[in-house]
Design a protein around this motif. Sequence first.
Motif, PDB file in Angstrom:
ATOM      1  N   PRO A 284       0.819  -1.225   0.000  1.00 35.92           N
ATOM      2  CA  PRO A 284       0.000   0.000   0.000  1.00 35.92           C
ATOM      3  C   PRO A 284       0.847   1.266   0.000  1.00 35.92           C
ATOM      4  O   PRO A 284       0.523   2.232  -0.692  1.00 35.92           O
ATOM      5  CB  PRO A 284      -0.811  -0.105   1.294  1.00 35.92           C
TER       6      PRO A 284
ATOM      7  N   GLN B 107       0.806   4.102  -2.824  1.00 36.64           N
ATOM      8  CA  GLN B 107       0.485   5.485  -2.432  1.00 36.64           C
ATOM      9  C   GLN B 107       1.575   6.455  -2.879  1.00 36.64           C
ATOM     10  O   GLN B 107       1.284   7.570  -3.309  1.00 36.64           O
ATOM     11  CB  GLN B 107       0.251   5.554  -0.912  1.00 36.64           C
TER      12      GLN B 107
ATOM     13  N   MET C 145      -5.829   1.329  -0.768  1.00 34.88           N
ATOM     14  CA  MET C 145      -6.768   1.238   0.352  1.00 34.88           C
ATOM     15  C   MET C 145      -7.253  -0.202   0.529  1.00 34.88           C
ATOM     16  O   MET C 145      -7.296  -0.731   1.649  1.00 34.88           O
ATOM     17  CB  MET C 145      -7.962   2.172   0.107  1.00 34.88           C
TER      18      MET C 145
ATOM     19  N   VAL D  34      -6.684  -2.376   3.865  1.00 31.32           N
ATOM     20  CA  VAL D  34      -7.798  -2.761   4.736  1.00 31.32           C
ATOM     21  C   VAL D  34      -7.982  -4.282   4.769  1.00 31.32           C
ATOM     22  O   VAL D  34      -8.566  -4.824   5.700  1.00 31.32           O
ATOM     23  CB  VAL D  34      -9.093  -2.014   4.297  1.00 31.32           C
TER      24      VAL D  34
ATOM     25  N   ILE E 129      -3.749   3.114   6.276  1.00 29.70           N
ATOM     26  CA  ILE E 129      -5.005   3.579   5.694  1.00 29.70           C
ATOM     27  C   ILE E 129      -5.283   5.031   6.103  1.00 29.70           C
ATOM     28  O   ILE E 129      -5.919   5.786   5.356  1.00 29.70           O
ATOM     29  CB  ILE E 129      -6.187   2.641   6.042  1.00 29.70           C
TER      30      ILE E 129
ATOM     31  N   ASN F  14      -3.627   6.885   3.570  1.00 28.64           N
ATOM     32  CA  ASN F  14      -4.391   6.766   2.326  1.00 28.64           C
ATOM     33  C   ASN F  14      -5.559   7.756   2.309  1.00 28.64           C
ATOM     34  O   ASN F  14      -5.776   8.463   1.313  1.00 28.64           O
ATOM     35  CB  ASN F  14      -4.910   5.324   2.208  1.00 28.64           C
ATOM     36  N   VAL F  15      -6.294   7.810   3.415  1.00 24.58           N
ATOM     37  CA  VAL F  15      -7.434   8.743   3.500  1.00 24.58           C
ATOM     38  C   VAL F  15      -6.935  10.186   3.374  1.00 24.58           C
ATOM     39  O   VAL F  15      -7.530  11.012   2.664  1.00 24.58           O
ATOM     40  CB  VAL F  15      -8.210   8.533   4.817  1.00 24.58           C
TER      41      VAL F  15
ATOM     42  N   TRP G 247     -12.399   2.136   9.380  1.00 26.18           N
ATOM     43  CA  TRP G 247     -11.558   2.874   8.422  1.00 26.18           C
ATOM     44  C   TRP G 247     -12.111   2.795   7.007  1.00 26.18           C
ATOM     45  O   TRP G 247     -12.024   3.747   6.236  1.00 26.18           O
ATOM     46  CB  TRP G 247     -10.122   2.357   8.471  1.00 26.18           C
ATOM     47  N   LEU G 248     -12.684   1.633   6.698  1.00 23.26           N
ATOM     48  CA  LEU G 248     -13.304   1.505   5.371  1.00 23.26           C
ATOM     49  C   LEU G 248     -14.472   2.495   5.248  1.00 23.26           C
ATOM     50  O   LEU G 248     -14.658   3.135   4.201  1.00 23.26           O
ATOM     51  CB  LEU G 248     -13.786   0.062   5.161  1.00 23.26           C
TER      52      LEU G 248
ATOM     53  N   TRP H 190     -13.110   5.915   4.613  1.00 21.89           N
ATOM     54  CA  TRP H 190     -12.672   6.061   3.214  1.00 21.89           C
ATOM     55  C   TRP H 190     -13.882   6.253   2.302  1.00 21.89           C
ATOM     56  O   TRP H 190     -13.888   7.110   1.414  1.00 21.89           O
ATOM     57  CB  TRP H 190     -11.861   4.836   2.775  1.00 21.89           C
TER      58      TRP H 190
ATOM     59  N   ALA I  54     -14.246   0.501  -5.162  1.00 19.32           N
ATOM     60  CA  ALA I  54     -13.318   1.567  -4.774  1.00 19.32           C
ATOM     61  C   ALA I  54     -12.732   2.263  -6.002  1.00 19.32           C
ATOM     62  O   ALA I  54     -12.641   3.495  -6.049  1.00 19.32           O
ATOM     63  CB  ALA I  54     -12.204   0.992  -3.896  1.00 19.32           C
TER      64      ALA I  54
END
Lengths: 628, 116
Positions: free
Chosen positions: A33, A37, A80, A84, A94, A97-98, A200-201, A204, A484
């Motif tokens: 990830p 990113q 993401m 996750v 994450i 990521n957000v 967290w999902l 996002w 996503a």
Amino acid sequence: MPETAPRTGAAAITITRPTRVDARALLASPWLPWALQLVALVLWVTALPHVRVDAMTDLGLVSVLPARVFAALVLLALAMVAAVTAPTFRPATIAANVALFLVMVYALPALVEEAPRFSTTYVHLGFIETIERRLELFPQIDARFEWPVFFILAGYLRDVAGIADLAPLTPWVPLLSNVLYLGALAVLLRSFTTDARLRWLACWLFVATNWIGQDYLSPQGFNILLYLAIASLVVRFFRARAGDRGAVAAIRERLVRPAAARFGAVRRALRLRDDRRDAAAAVGRRTAAAPVANLPGLLLVVVLLYTISTASHQLTPFVILGGVTALVGFRRITPRGLPLLLGLILGAWLSYMATTYLAGHLPAIVRDIGRADAVATASVAERIAGSAEHQAVVWLRLLFSLGVWLLAALGVLRRLRTGRLDLSAILLAGVPFLALGLQSYGGEILLRVYLFALPFVAFLAAAAFRPRRGRWHPLDVGSLAAVAVALAILLPIARYGNERADAFTHAELAAAELLYARAEPGSTIVTVNHNAPIGYRDLERYQYMRVHDQVLDGDGAAVVDELHAVDSDVTYLFLSRGQLAYESLFYELDAGTWDDVFAEVAAHPGLELVHESTDARIYRMQLGEAGS
Amino acid sequence: MTVTATRHGQLGLPVAVAACALGVLGLLLAVAGIDGPVRTVAVLAFSVVGPGLTLNRALRLDDATAALLAAPVSLALAAAGAAAAFYAGAWSPVVVYGALVAGALVLLAVDVIRRR
């Protein structure tokens, strides 16, 4: 892996095969990830200098974004999913990521456009400036003066922070607003579930589906924060004990069990888990030797937040009141007198502080009550208009919204199949839809419904991919990746689909500055529509008028008649690129008609051209010199 | 009516102290009439974090919740103070800000004393 061949003679031959990359190990790597990113960030940063905002079409900002921006967003979405679903969950991955997603989408206009976007931003700056300068309110000019606390707050902060001009900061407000929303949302999600991946999902999904764009410098943007804070506090700290009987028991008996039976999950349904147990677990998980929260004090904080909401926005207090009432009615929270208290605060404000507006608009306010279908139809039908490209964007937004709601419905069903009823989230997601039966809100009510429901819808939608703790099913991972990626591509299109009209240029701003430097107090400023960067100062000193209908009819003489009919000695006609873009986008007015109309207007002997630039023109007309 | 709250963490107090320090710095600069980015950052950082974080901690919210809800509570307190001054006809942003800084310092002191 070395392999030894059969001995055929004295010498043994060793064959070496190339080492195979273990795809499964690669996908499970914690570095994947981060690598995605990093690549996404590089792609995005290198794409920004190539954005040519002046070449935008009616598709909006997407029409001038290089493919690299979308590639970056797709990589971010895949990162993401990798983060996750990783075997070991690392919140920092994450969270980054957000944060990157927020910057890449929500800060985009601030980085590529010349001036603050949204004409309403300028009007809000005007409220702030006028209130701070005059220290009085002007409800006869605009109803929003009767809900002034957001503007008072902004003026206070501007003054004490020593900020000479708020305008350059406004493009960054959406980014800041969403960071603050996520804080309150995180508290709320901790009440809904103890599953950190699901939380967290949901975060996002919240940022990836917030296409409404009400997070700019506005009372409604501020009120979403207050709404989330109130919901977080009451759901987390005033929850009713699990097992309290009430409406939820009836629902479980009459609706949930039969529904679950249809899915062949009778046994699980019989053991439906009360979401208040999850809330209890979330709050009480680390309770050893802990002090107790001061609930009376927290109740006062809720009342404070609600009072500020009531005094700063017309719609949000009703949604909060509805949500709290539903939670009390279904025995999700304990303070049963809270709806009454909040209702009294709301009633008091409307009765004593908003009388000017109510006296003049009561029939219009009550006209829509009970006409939910007509309101919803009008909110949709009136928006599917304008140029073909714009209609495509509107359809995309509708399908986007429906898709998000369907995901949430799927999440509810999947959670039910695992024996969980997230009634608090369902109630708070559903209550905003009741507003359809109360108000059209100028045709914007569906947008507001989507926004108010979104925090809870995001949680339920996340549950569609992860209905319970444990290992991820490959089908869930695949469908999450597909959704996503789709959201990452569609969000900029839906969110910035009106950007050709919403964006302004330096030339337009310079013309507006010149207008206010020149216009005499008491004069009238005439525009074609509201979409101009004006109104940001001296709101009470000028009258404003629009000639949208006359221009749409292509009738230059009618425009001149309107200029004659104004109630002031001096009139300024302010024409700008943004106004033409608005007419083109929403009413398919072509530039030729616009030019013809204003060529006819300009030929009028009383009109004097006082400013002309690439993006704006200003005419001045003095009564008595105007001719007949 | 009570609810068991989670323990206070280790990071909340230093953040609250830092926010209050920025608040005091912002107040000094505002009173002295010194404009500039330092004053802007100090005042805005305190206004978004300080009052809410210290109040939430005084109400014994757990560390994470106190921090995550600091912004809405801070802004609501600032809005209440500014609106009260406006409607009372005593508009003075620096006085309102000073009152918020003083309130935050009192709550911070209570927080520190309670932990000793």
